[in-house]
Scaffold this motif. Sequence first.
Motif, short mmCIF file in Angstrom:
data_model
loop_
_atom_site.label_atom_id
_atom_site.label_comp_id
_atom_site.label_asym_id
_atom_site.label_seq_id
_atom_site.Cartn_x
_atom_site.Cartn_y
_atom_site.Cartn_z
N ASP A 166 1.65 7.59 -13.64
CA ASP A 166 1.27 7.84 -12.26
C ASP A 166 0.63 6.57 -11.69
O ASP A 166 -0.43 6.15 -12.14
N ALA A 167 1.28 5.96 -10.69
CA ALA A 167 0.81 4.69 -10.14
C ALA A 167 0.25 4.85 -8.73
O ALA A 167 0.11 3.86 -8.01
N ARG A 168 -0.11 6.08 -8.34
CA ARG A 168 -0.53 6.28 -6.96
C ARG A 168 -1.78 5.49 -6.60
O ARG A 168 -1.89 4.97 -5.48
N VAL A 169 -2.73 5.39 -7.51
CA VAL A 169 -3.93 4.61 -7.23
C VAL A 169 -3.59 3.14 -7.08
O VAL A 169 -4.01 2.47 -6.13
N GLN A 170 -2.82 2.61 -8.02
CA GLN A 170 -2.47 1.19 -7.96
C GLN A 170 -1.66 0.87 -6.70
O GLN A 170 -1.89 -0.17 -6.06
N ILE A 171 -0.74 1.75 -6.33
CA ILE A 171 0.07 1.52 -5.14
C ILE A 171 -0.79 1.61 -3.89
O ILE A 171 -0.66 0.81 -2.96
N GLY A 172 -1.70 2.59 -3.84
CA GLY A 172 -2.59 2.72 -2.69
C GLY A 172 -3.46 1.50 -2.51
O GLY A 172 -3.65 0.99 -1.39
N LEU A 173 -3.99 0.98 -3.62
CA LEU A 173 -4.84 -0.22 -3.55
C LEU A 173 -4.07 -1.41 -3.00
O LEU A 173 -4.54 -2.12 -2.10
N VAL A 174 -2.89 -1.64 -3.56
CA VAL A 174 -2.16 -2.85 -3.17
C VAL A 174 -1.57 -2.71 -1.77
O VAL A 174 -1.37 -3.71 -1.08
N LYS A 175 -1.31 -1.48 -1.31
CA LYS A 175 -0.78 -1.30 0.04
C LYS A 175 -1.79 -1.76 1.08
O LYS A 175 -1.46 -2.57 1.97
N PHE A 176 -3.03 -1.29 1.02
CA PHE A 176 -3.97 -1.70 2.07
C PHE A 176 -4.52 -3.09 1.82
O PHE A 176 -4.77 -3.85 2.76
#
Length: 394
Positions: free
Chosen positions: A318-328
Amino acid sequence: MTANRPEGRVAELCTRMRSFIDDEVVPREPVLSQHDDEAAAALTRLKSRAKDLGLWALGHPEEIGGGGVPFLDFVYLNEIIGRSEFGQLAVGSVSMQDALMLHRHGTDEQRRRWVPGLVSGEILPSVGMTEPEVAGSDPILVRTAATLDGDHWIINGHKWFTTGAREAGYCTVFARTEPESTALHRSISAIIVPTDTPGFEIVRSIPTMGHDPSDHYEVRYIDVRVPATNLLGARGNGFVVAQDRLGPGRIFHAMRWLGQAQRAFELMCARADERFAHGSLLSEKGEIQRYVAESAAEIHASRLMTLDAARVMDAGEDARVQIGLVKFWGARMLHNVIDRAIQVHGALGLTADTPLERMYRQARYARIYDGPDEVHRMSTARRLLRDGETAPWK
């Protein structure tokens, strides 16, 4: 593979990709940005050239005809592709997230009809999610409705910012299909609508920040009738389908933003080294040196965050945290670096004589599309507060 440098086959591909983007795509940007017949012809030639060079669709899975480069390795390639806003069109990576979505959720017939064309570049996809009447950051508010009439869906609604709708072969439309009593997150379905279907009406190309025409379209669905078999994924499962598309899509953006930021950084440094003012070169002034150091740090941090998100995705976790961080973080980084580059260029940075003013407008979009910064910060913070013991860096 070292911490932030490609090796082996990927390094060789990166070298060839850099030559293609910088030497063949970038010089044609003034023509490509015109969105006319000459631009279309130039893009067709670039696509053919990319295929001849073995640089086409490298990130698409091998089983659907792509190059099969894993997510982690594709970070390096997509950074180079992102040096030009036309890079993903020129090398066939623009359809990657839609091809992955169809490959995962599509029926055998849907995959046979659409995936080969997506991978070859003969078909372009589009997605109808955002609506002008409701907040686009809250998809449970979608008003577009689809009802079953025998063995067909009848779709009525109003979408906008359907990117590429005029050129696309089909649009994946997210519409409300379930009764009001259904839980909100189970009430939306994804439906494939060929863009030549009667009732699929393009209202206009939406002018955006000096782009007129743009490739973002307002679309009305007026009694659009498509077979019930055009349902993508399970009925009421539209949010799962959307997240499976948006997750990879967000990290693809972050990869390309690195390329845009790096190009702006290089332009900034070159300008600082050649421009003389107030007794010295700009590069000798402390404030400009601060711009350079802070930009380098932000780009490097964003690159490492993007690599980490890709690592987690490659591992099937599950990469949702990592993706959320790098998106913003990546969107803010992109804006900051280009803004500093414009400042160093002075009045020249405001003109179309450099790519910076166009890059700056694209950077401003980045903080809104595929979820605004505020939503990503909020959702990521909630996950970290809930699951703090499984921090993303562990």
